[in-house]
Design a protein around this motif. Structure first.
Motif, PDB file in Angstrom:
ATOM      1  N   VAL A 232       0.851  -1.194   0.000  1.00 35.17           N
ATOM      2  CA  VAL A 232       0.000   0.000   0.000  1.00 35.17           C
ATOM      3  C   VAL A 232       0.882   1.236   0.000  1.00 35.17           C
ATOM      4  CG1 VAL A 232      -1.860   1.251   1.151  1.00 35.17           C
ATOM      5  CG2 VAL A 232      -1.780  -1.249   1.297  1.00 35.17           C
ATOM      6  N   THR A 233       0.681   2.093  -0.987  1.00 39.17           N
ATOM      7  CA  THR A 233       1.441   3.344  -1.095  1.00 39.17           C
ATOM      8  C   THR A 233       0.469   4.524  -1.153  1.00 39.17           C
ATOM      9  OG1 THR A 233       1.456   3.183  -3.513  1.00 39.17           O
ATOM     10  CG2 THR A 233       3.323   2.218  -2.338  1.00 39.17           C
ATOM     11  N   GLY A 234       1.013   5.735  -1.031  1.00 33.69           N
ATOM     12  CA  GLY A 234       0.186   6.932  -1.159  1.00 33.69           C
ATOM     13  C   GLY A 234       0.087   7.718   0.131  1.00 33.69           C
ATOM     14  N   ASN A 235      -0.878   8.608   0.170  1.00 34.56           N
ATOM     15  CA  ASN A 235      -1.063   9.463   1.342  1.00 34.56           C
ATOM     16  C   ASN A 235      -2.520   9.905   1.444  1.00 34.56           C
ATOM     17  OD1 ASN A 235      -1.367  12.017  -0.317  1.00 34.56           O
ATOM     18  ND2 ASN A 235       0.726  11.428  -0.899  1.00 34.56           N
ATOM     19  N   THR A 236      -2.847  10.577   2.539  1.00 39.39           N
ATOM     20  CA  THR A 236      -4.235  10.961   2.782  1.00 39.39           C
ATOM     21  C   THR A 236      -4.699  12.087   1.855  1.00 39.39           C
ATOM     22  OG1 THR A 236      -3.494  12.471   4.529  1.00 39.39           O
ATOM     23  CG2 THR A 236      -4.167  10.253   5.193  1.00 39.39           C
ATOM     24  N   THR A 237      -3.762  12.800   1.241  1.00 37.86           N
ATOM     25  CA  THR A 237      -4.137  13.891   0.336  1.00 37.86           C
ATOM     26  C   THR A 237      -4.467  13.378  -1.057  1.00 37.86           C
ATOM     27  OG1 THR A 237      -2.714  15.451   1.529  1.00 37.86           O
ATOM     28  CG2 THR A 237      -3.385  16.073  -0.715  1.00 37.86           C
ATOM     29  N   ASP A 238      -3.595  12.546  -1.602  1.00 40.12           N
ATOM     30  CA  ASP A 238      -3.773  12.050  -2.968  1.00 40.12           C
ATOM     31  C   ASP A 238      -4.483  10.706  -3.038  1.00 40.12           C
ATOM     32  OD1 ASP A 238      -2.256  14.275  -3.969  1.00 40.12           O
ATOM     33  OD2 ASP A 238      -0.434  13.234  -3.305  1.00 40.12           O
ATOM     34  N   GLY A 239      -4.624  10.077  -1.902  1.00 38.67           N
ATOM     35  CA  GLY A 239      -5.225   8.756  -1.886  1.00 38.67           C
ATOM     36  C   GLY A 239      -4.171   7.656  -1.849  1.00 38.67           C
ATOM     37  N   PHE A 240      -4.623   6.430  -1.719  1.00 44.40           N
ATOM     38  CA  PHE A 240      -3.727   5.284  -1.583  1.00 44.40           C
ATOM     39  C   PHE A 240      -3.929   4.293  -2.728  1.00 44.40           C
ATOM     40  CE2 PHE A 240      -4.542   6.951   2.665  1.00 44.40           C
ATOM     41  CZ  PHE A 240      -3.252   7.080   3.173  1.00 44.40           C
ATOM     42  N   VAL A 241      -2.869   3.514  -2.987  1.00 43.95           N
ATOM     43  CA  VAL A 241      -2.937   2.458  -3.995  1.00 43.95           C
ATOM     44  C   VAL A 241      -2.541   1.149  -3.325  1.00 43.95           C
ATOM     45  CG1 VAL A 241      -2.037   1.563  -6.167  1.00 43.95           C
ATOM     46  CG2 VAL A 241      -2.400   4.031  -5.888  1.00 43.95           C
ATOM     47  N   LEU A 242      -3.437   0.194  -3.399  1.00 40.70           N
ATOM     48  CA  LEU A 242      -3.180  -1.142  -2.866  1.00 40.70           C
ATOM     49  C   LEU A 242      -2.914  -2.086  -4.025  1.00 40.70           C
ATOM     50  CD1 LEU A 242      -5.099  -3.143  -0.176  1.00 40.70           C
ATOM     51  CD2 LEU A 242      -4.914  -4.087  -2.484  1.00 40.70           C
ATOM     52  N   SER A 243      -1.865  -2.894  -3.894  1.00 42.52           N
ATOM     53  CA  SER A 243      -1.534  -3.871  -4.941  1.00 42.52           C
ATOM     54  C   SER A 243      -1.215  -5.215  -4.314  1.00 42.52           C
ATOM     55  CB  SER A 243      -0.320  -3.403  -5.765  1.00 42.52           C
ATOM     56  OG  SER A 243      -0.576  -2.176  -6.389  1.00 42.52           O
ATOM     57  N   ILE A 244      -1.712  -6.270  -4.932  1.00 41.08           N
ATOM     58  CA  ILE A 244      -1.393  -7.613  -4.460  1.00 41.08           C
ATOM     59  C   ILE A 244      -1.532  -8.599  -5.612  1.00 41.08           C
ATOM     60  CG2 ILE A 244      -3.745  -8.121  -3.681  1.00 41.08           C
ATOM     61  CD1 ILE A 244      -2.428  -9.740  -1.365  1.00 41.08           C
ATOM     62  N   THR A 245      -0.637  -9.577  -5.659  1.00 40.47           N
ATOM     63  CA  THR A 245      -0.710 -10.644  -6.660  1.00 40.47           C
ATOM     64  C   THR A 245      -1.095 -11.933  -5.945  1.00 40.47           C
ATOM     65  OG1 THR A 245       0.955  -9.629  -8.079  1.00 40.47           O
ATOM     66  CG2 THR A 245       0.582 -11.992  -8.348  1.00 40.47           C
ATOM     67  N   MET A 246      -2.098 -12.604  -6.472  1.00 39.36           N
ATOM     68  CA  MET A 246      -2.587 -13.848  -5.884  1.00 39.36           C
ATOM     69  C   MET A 246      -2.439 -14.986  -6.867  1.00 39.36           C
ATOM     70  SD  MET A 246      -6.179 -12.540  -4.244  1.00 39.36           S
ATOM     71  CE  MET A 246      -6.243 -11.259  -2.989  1.00 39.36           C
ATOM     72  N   SER A 247      -1.889 -16.077  -6.412  1.00 37.67           N
ATOM     73  CA  SER A 247      -1.808 -17.276  -7.235  1.00 37.67           C
ATOM     74  C   SER A 247      -2.862 -18.266  -6.757  1.00 37.67           C
ATOM     75  CB  SER A 247      -0.424 -17.909  -7.140  1.00 37.67           C
ATOM     76  OG  SER A 247       0.558 -17.022  -7.650  1.00 37.67           O
ATOM     77  N   ILE A 248      -3.655 -18.764  -7.692  1.00 38.19           N
ATOM     78  CA  ILE A 248      -4.711 -19.711  -7.355  1.00 38.19           C
ATOM     79  C   ILE A 248      -4.746 -20.840  -8.383  1.00 38.19           C
ATOM     80  CG2 ILE A 248      -6.088 -17.862  -6.318  1.00 38.19           C
ATOM     81  CD1 ILE A 248      -7.940 -18.072  -8.803  1.00 38.19           C
ATOM     82  N   PRO A 249      -5.209 -22.014  -8.025  1.00 35.49           N
ATOM     83  CA  PRO A 249      -5.338 -23.101  -9.016  1.00 35.49           C
ATOM     84  C   PRO A 249      -6.593 -22.923  -9.850  1.00 35.49           C
ATOM     85  CG  PRO A 249      -5.995 -23.862  -6.842  1.00 35.49           C
ATOM     86  CD  PRO A 249      -5.518 -22.453  -6.659  1.00 35.49           C
ATOM     87  N   ALA A 250      -6.440 -22.916 -11.165  1.00 33.31           N
ATOM     88  CA  ALA A 250      -7.613 -22.701 -12.032  1.00 33.31           C
ATOM     89  C   ALA A 250      -7.565 -23.674 -13.210  1.00 33.31           C
ATOM     90  CB  ALA A 250      -7.622 -21.287 -12.535  1.00 33.31           C
TER      91      ALA A 250
END
Length: 250
Positions: A232-250
């Motif tokens: 999670v990056t960013g700040n309370t003024t510009d907002g935040f960006v959450l990033s995550i990579t998930m591996s799942i069996p498909a």
């Protein structure tokens, strides 16, 4: 007779010495493998480390409970902006889904549902009970569905979640294949500590008194937090960006 006993003692001594040498060699190998004190062992260790690292990037994310507040009709909320009038610090949430059954290549065409509480810790579609006193049964904020693109990516516009008693700040995720078959139910947690977005938001009006951190959370307190921990990056003024990579069996 004395000569025979003498020769016999020489043979036994030779065998004993051989066994002792072999035993020392095994001990030495074990120490070398652990300590990586030779070039050969270092290469093996590095290879093992590289293999482990490669494996970890393709480790299947843990399955978690949907919790008591899953979306009742998720297919009704195909949208990227799930704010739906709720106030709070802007959060752009990016989820990349990989297929662990296909060398962890991006999984396109998957359906990704997310939902989380508002700044005060309340969920839409529920309420009026001892579990959540505020009644939000007739609204559907902070819930949505998107289909992964060729890169396995979906992006949602939301607000930074608040928190409620006994749980760390989190986002629920349910992933289906294109046919609607459930592939994975999991949860995502947030980094903590100095400089983190979590402390910058500071629990909105509630503050952080009584907050349950990841290490004490009923879902994230085991080792799974490593795979479920977002960036999670960013700040309370510009907002935040959450990033995550998930591996799942498909």
């Amino acid at each position: 007779m004395e000569r025979k006993n003498f020769l016999r003692s020489l043979i036994i001594g030779t065998v004993s010495t051989s066994v002792l040498v072999d035993s020392c060699k095994k001990d030495t190998d074990a120490i070398t493998a652990t300590g990586s004190s030779t070039t050969t062992s270092s290469s093996t260790t590095a290879s093992s480390s590289s293999s482990s690292s490669g494996s970890s990037t393709c480790s299947v994310i843990e399955t978690e409970t949907e919790g008591p507040f899953p979306s009742k009709t998720p297919a009704s909320y195909v949208r990227s902006d799930i704010t739906d009038g709720r106030t709070g610090y802007k959060l752009t949430a990016k989820f990349t889904i990989n297929n662990s059954n296909n060398s962890c290549n991006p999984l396109s065409g998957a359906l990704v549902d997310i939902w989380h509480c508002d700044a005060e810790g309340n969920y839409s579609e529920y309420g009026g009970t001892s579990m959540q006193s505020t009644n939000y049964t007739s609204v559907h904020f902070l819930r949505g569905r998107q289909t992964t693109d060729a890169n396995g990516l979906v992006t949602f516009t939301s607000i930074f979640p608040g928190w409620y008693q006994s749980r760390a700040t989190h986002i629920h995720v349910h992933i289906y294949n294109a046919a609607g078959t459930s592939l994975k139910v999991t949860q995502v947690c947030f980094p903590e500590g100095t400089g983190s977005a979590l402390l910058a938001v500071n629990g909105y009006k509630k503050g952080m008194t009584g907050y349950t951190y990841n290490a004490q959370d009923s879902v994230f307190s085991d080792d799974s937090a490593g795979l479920e921990l977002a960036t999670v990056t960013g700040n309370t003024t510009d907002g935040f960006v959450l990033s995550i990579t998930m591996s799942i069996p498909a």
